[in-house]
Each structure stands twice: as structure tokens, then as C-alpha cells.
Design a protein around this motif. Structure first.
Motif, mmCIF file in Angstrom:
data_model
loop_
_atom_site.group_PDB
_atom_site.id
_atom_site.type_symbol
_atom_site.label_atom_id
_atom_site.label_comp_id
_atom_site.label_asym_id
_atom_site.label_seq_id
_atom_site.Cartn_x
_atom_site.Cartn_y
_atom_site.Cartn_z
ATOM 1 N N VAL A 27 0.986 -17.493 3.782
ATOM 2 C CA VAL A 27 -0.473 -17.470 4.363
ATOM 3 C C VAL A 27 -1.346 -16.770 3.263
ATOM 4 O O VAL A 27 -2.418 -16.989 2.723
ATOM 5 N N GLU A 28 -1.029 -15.663 3.039
ATOM 6 C CA GLU A 28 -1.648 -14.541 2.152
ATOM 7 C C GLU A 28 -1.495 -15.060 0.950
ATOM 8 O O GLU A 28 -2.560 -15.147 0.173
ATOM 9 N N ALA A 29 -0.502 -15.673 0.293
ATOM 10 C CA ALA A 29 -0.397 -16.207 -1.197
ATOM 11 C C ALA A 29 -1.582 -17.499 -1.221
ATOM 12 O O ALA A 29 -2.295 -17.223 -2.407
ATOM 13 N N THR A 43 8.190 -16.936 -5.556
ATOM 14 C CA THR A 43 8.134 -17.146 -4.055
ATOM 15 C C THR A 43 9.654 -16.926 -3.650
ATOM 16 O O THR A 43 10.360 -17.355 -4.199
ATOM 17 N N ASP A 44 9.575 -16.174 -2.481
ATOM 18 C CA ASP A 44 11.048 -16.154 -1.797
ATOM 19 C C ASP A 44 10.960 -17.511 -0.941
ATOM 20 O O ASP A 44 10.037 -17.924 -0.666
ATOM 21 N N PRO A 48 7.712 -14.721 6.360
ATOM 22 C CA PRO A 48 7.208 -14.885 7.522
ATOM 23 C C PRO A 48 5.845 -15.752 7.435
ATOM 24 O O PRO A 48 5.473 -15.902 6.466
ATOM 25 N N LEU A 49 5.355 -16.356 8.775
ATOM 26 C CA LEU A 49 4.330 -17.028 8.833
ATOM 27 C C LEU A 49 4.237 -18.239 8.028
ATOM 28 O O LEU A 49 4.035 -19.349 8.655
ATOM 29 N N ARG A 53 9.231 -23.113 1.404
ATOM 30 C CA ARG A 53 9.212 -24.688 1.205
ATOM 31 C C ARG A 53 7.559 -25.031 1.509
ATOM 32 O O ARG A 53 7.094 -25.905 0.821
ATOM 33 N N ALA A 54 7.143 -24.669 2.470
ATOM 34 C CA ALA A 54 5.862 -24.970 3.224
ATOM 35 C C ALA A 54 4.778 -24.532 1.971
ATOM 36 O O ALA A 54 3.883 -25.025 1.538
ATOM 37 N N LEU A 55 4.926 -23.334 1.462
ATOM 38 C CA LEU A 55 4.093 -22.805 0.452
ATOM 39 C C LEU A 55 3.981 -23.870 -0.861
ATOM 40 O O LEU A 55 3.055 -24.445 -1.234
#
Length: 111
Positions: A27-29, A43-44, A48-49, A53-55
Motif C-alpha cells: 500500500v505504501e509502495a 519487492t518481497d 503486510p496490508l 502479488r497484489a502489488l
């Protein structure tokens, strides 16, 4: 994202090569990406959040971010990935040499 010590170590290594922006989660990214489109995203998978995969999916769905190469760093790859939304994945622990070579190759392709 990765543990603070791990993330800090990679950031210190990469900061000597150029500007690095860090985010604690997906989310922060995405919020950071509204203000600056980088040459590469690292990215890992487990965060959290919003996980990696979603990013990756959200980035590829946005035309202004779809071209940015993504390196995913994970402990164990998921079994159900047929068409990944990232360019390269490195399994933990990756050697410094492999990590830096991969980053360099991805940044060179992005130019």
C-alpha cells in the motif's frame, strides 16, 4: 516486506548506486509510485496490508507503471503462477553478486 535489518542492508548497498525509496508494504509502495516512477521495483512476496502479488498486479494494471521492471524476492515461490506480473524472481537468500547483477540487468533493459 523483508525484515528491517535485511531491507536496510540491501538499501545501503543500492543507495551507493543511485536514489532508493523504501516502502514498508505494498500500500505504501503504491502511494510512493504516485509521486515518482522508478527505474525498478524490488519487492518481497510476503508483506503486510498488500502482498507482492497484489502489488505487481496493481502496477501492471496502470499504464504509467506497467513498463517498470519488477524483481520479486521470496522465500518460496507460489505453485500456481502461470503468467507472472514480474520480470525476475530471486529466492532468498540471494547472493549479493546475483542480486546486484540482476538489478543492473533489469535497470539496463528499462533504459
Amino acid at each position: 516486506m523483508t525484515s528491517p535489518k535485511f531491507s536496510a542492508a540491501w538499501s545501503l548497498i543500492l543507495v551507493s548506486e543511485g536514489r532508493v525509496t523504501c516502502a514498508s508494504n505494498g500500500v505504501e509502495a503504491l502511494e510512493c509510485l504516485k509521486h515518482n516512477v522508478p527505474d525498478l521495483i524490488i519487492t518481497d512476496w510476503m508483506m503486510p496490508l498488500m502482498d507482492g502479488r497484489a502489488l505487481c498486479r496493481q502496477m501492471k494494471a496502470q499504464s504509467e507503471l506497467a513498463h517498470v521492471p519488477i524483481l520479486v524476492h521470496w522465500a518460496a515461490p507460489p505453485a500456481d503462477v502461470l503468467q507472472p506480473d514480474w520480470n525476475v524472481c530471486l529466492q532468498k537468500p540471494a547472493t549479493m553478486s546475483l542480486f546486484l547483477t540482476t538489478v543492473s540487468n533489469l535497470c539496463t533493459r528499462a533504459v
